[in-house]
Design a protein around this motif. Structure first.
Motif, short mmCIF file in Angstrom:
data_model
loop_
_atom_site.label_atom_id
_atom_site.label_comp_id
_atom_site.label_asym_id
_atom_site.label_seq_id
_atom_site.Cartn_x
_atom_site.Cartn_y
_atom_site.Cartn_z
N LYS A 92 5.35 -24.57 -2.24
CA LYS A 92 6.52 -25.19 -2.83
C LYS A 92 6.27 -26.69 -2.99
CE LYS A 92 8.89 -21.36 -2.91
NZ LYS A 92 9.17 -20.71 -4.21
N GLY A 93 7.29 -27.40 -3.43
CA GLY A 93 7.15 -28.83 -3.64
C GLY A 93 6.33 -29.11 -4.89
N THR A 94 5.74 -30.30 -4.96
CA THR A 94 4.95 -30.71 -6.11
C THR A 94 3.47 -30.43 -5.84
OG1 THR A 94 6.52 -32.46 -6.67
CG2 THR A 94 4.32 -32.62 -7.63
N SER A 118 3.50 -38.29 -6.15
CA SER A 118 3.68 -37.93 -4.73
C SER A 118 3.59 -36.42 -4.48
CB SER A 118 5.04 -38.45 -4.24
OG SER A 118 5.11 -39.84 -4.37
N PRO A 119 2.49 -35.79 -4.88
CA PRO A 119 2.38 -34.34 -4.64
C PRO A 119 2.12 -34.02 -3.18
CG PRO A 119 0.33 -35.18 -5.49
CD PRO A 119 1.28 -36.34 -5.52
N GLU A 120 2.48 -32.81 -2.80
CA GLU A 120 2.11 -32.31 -1.47
C GLU A 120 0.67 -31.78 -1.45
OE1 GLU A 120 6.39 -32.63 -1.37
OE2 GLU A 120 5.12 -31.62 -2.82
N VAL A 139 -6.05 -40.56 0.50
CA VAL A 139 -5.15 -39.69 -0.26
C VAL A 139 -4.31 -38.93 0.76
CG1 VAL A 139 -4.97 -37.75 -1.86
CG2 VAL A 139 -6.76 -39.46 -2.18
N ARG A 140 -3.00 -39.10 0.70
CA ARG A 140 -2.11 -38.48 1.70
C ARG A 140 -1.97 -36.98 1.47
NH1 ARG A 140 0.81 -43.32 0.57
NH2 ARG A 140 0.90 -44.73 2.36
N ALA A 141 -1.95 -36.58 0.21
CA ALA A 141 -1.75 -35.17 -0.10
C ALA A 141 -2.92 -34.32 0.41
CB ALA A 141 -1.58 -34.98 -1.60
N GLU A 142 -2.62 -33.07 0.71
CA GLU A 142 -3.68 -32.13 1.04
C GLU A 142 -4.54 -31.91 -0.21
OE1 GLU A 142 -4.14 -27.47 2.56
OE2 GLU A 142 -2.15 -28.37 2.28
#
Length: 245
Positions: A123-125, A196-198, A220-223
């Motif tokens: 879910k999410g972006t 700001s994707p997950e 990069v914060r996102a997985e």
């Protein structure tokens, strides 16, 4: 159920029947080189050769490396400019003699990854990026596609990002994996700032070698994960689109 999928790329045109129950190719894919110049007529000939290799009869899903709306190709970054505003669905259907569904190549790969691959159930972006001749993108929010995003053309240091961070840029400039990964990192940081994707899913043929460059990417914060369907995702997604149509 089996449906035929074709993936038109900047360097190759590949296709195969797809088992849509499993999200896998039902037979080994057939590939021909993308002609130069990659005009609508010459590319249609390549598509016909791929489909004819299997003597396929029935619906065919086809991806295109650019914006596609209502079967019309609206951009042509990595193929001949004569594709712009071409009725590609009619052209290709007439050439192969079968009903055709056509869509953006990264959108097709993204839908396949979200259904059968690394994005399944997420879910999410989620942003799927296909690194190849250019950089394709597919953006999803809670599993729903935002079509034709074309994030490879974001400006990065005064250039289209794909001119700096695509696989072709790595090959053309003979960059080391580490040097190229640094460029990809700058691109991902820029995309992350905007969306700001997950999760980033990194696709294209280079996803087979993810261990050579993903560990070099920092800040990069996102997985970040490699595409599970790798370079077959576009073929699978094309077939899915044809089945839905």
């Amino acid at each position: 159920m089996e449906i035929f999928g074709v993936d038109i790329g900047g360097s190759g045109i590949k296709g195969a029947p797809v088992d849509l129950d499993r999200g896998e190719l039902a037979q080994e894919r057939h590939k021909v080189l993308t002609p130069r110049p990659a005009t609508p007529d010459s590319v249609a000939g390549g598509v016909a050769e791929v489909v004819g290799h299997f003597d396929w009869k029935g619906p065919v899903g086809i991806t295109f490396p650019g914006v596609v709306t209502g079967g019309i190709t609206r951009s042509a970054a990595n193929v001949d400019k004569s594709w712009i505003d071409t009725d590609a669905r009619t052209l290709l259907s007439d050439r192969i003699g079968q009903p055709v569904t056509i869509l953006n190549d990264a959108d097709a790969a993204g839908v396949a990854e979200m259904t059968f691959g690394a994005g399944r159930g997420r879910k999410g972006t989620v942003i799927v990026l296909t690194l190849g001749t250019g950089i394709g993108s597919a953006v999803f929010t809670d599993g729903r596609l935002v079509p034709n995003t074309e994030l490879g053309h974001l400006e990065l240091h005064g250039h289209d990002a794909e001119k700096r961070a695509s696989t072709k840029a790595k090959e053309d400039e003979d960059l080391s994996w580490g040097h190229w990964a640094h460029r990809v990192q700058k691109y991902l940081v820029h995309v992350e700032m905007l969306f700001s994707p997950e999760l980033f899913i990194i696709g294209g043929g280079v996803s087979r070698k993810a261990e050579k460059f993903l560990p070099h990417i920092e800040h990069v914060r996102a997985e970040m994960v490699p595409a599970q369907l790798q370079n077959n995702a576009g073929i699978v997604g094309a077939a899915m689109a044809a089945a839905e149509a």
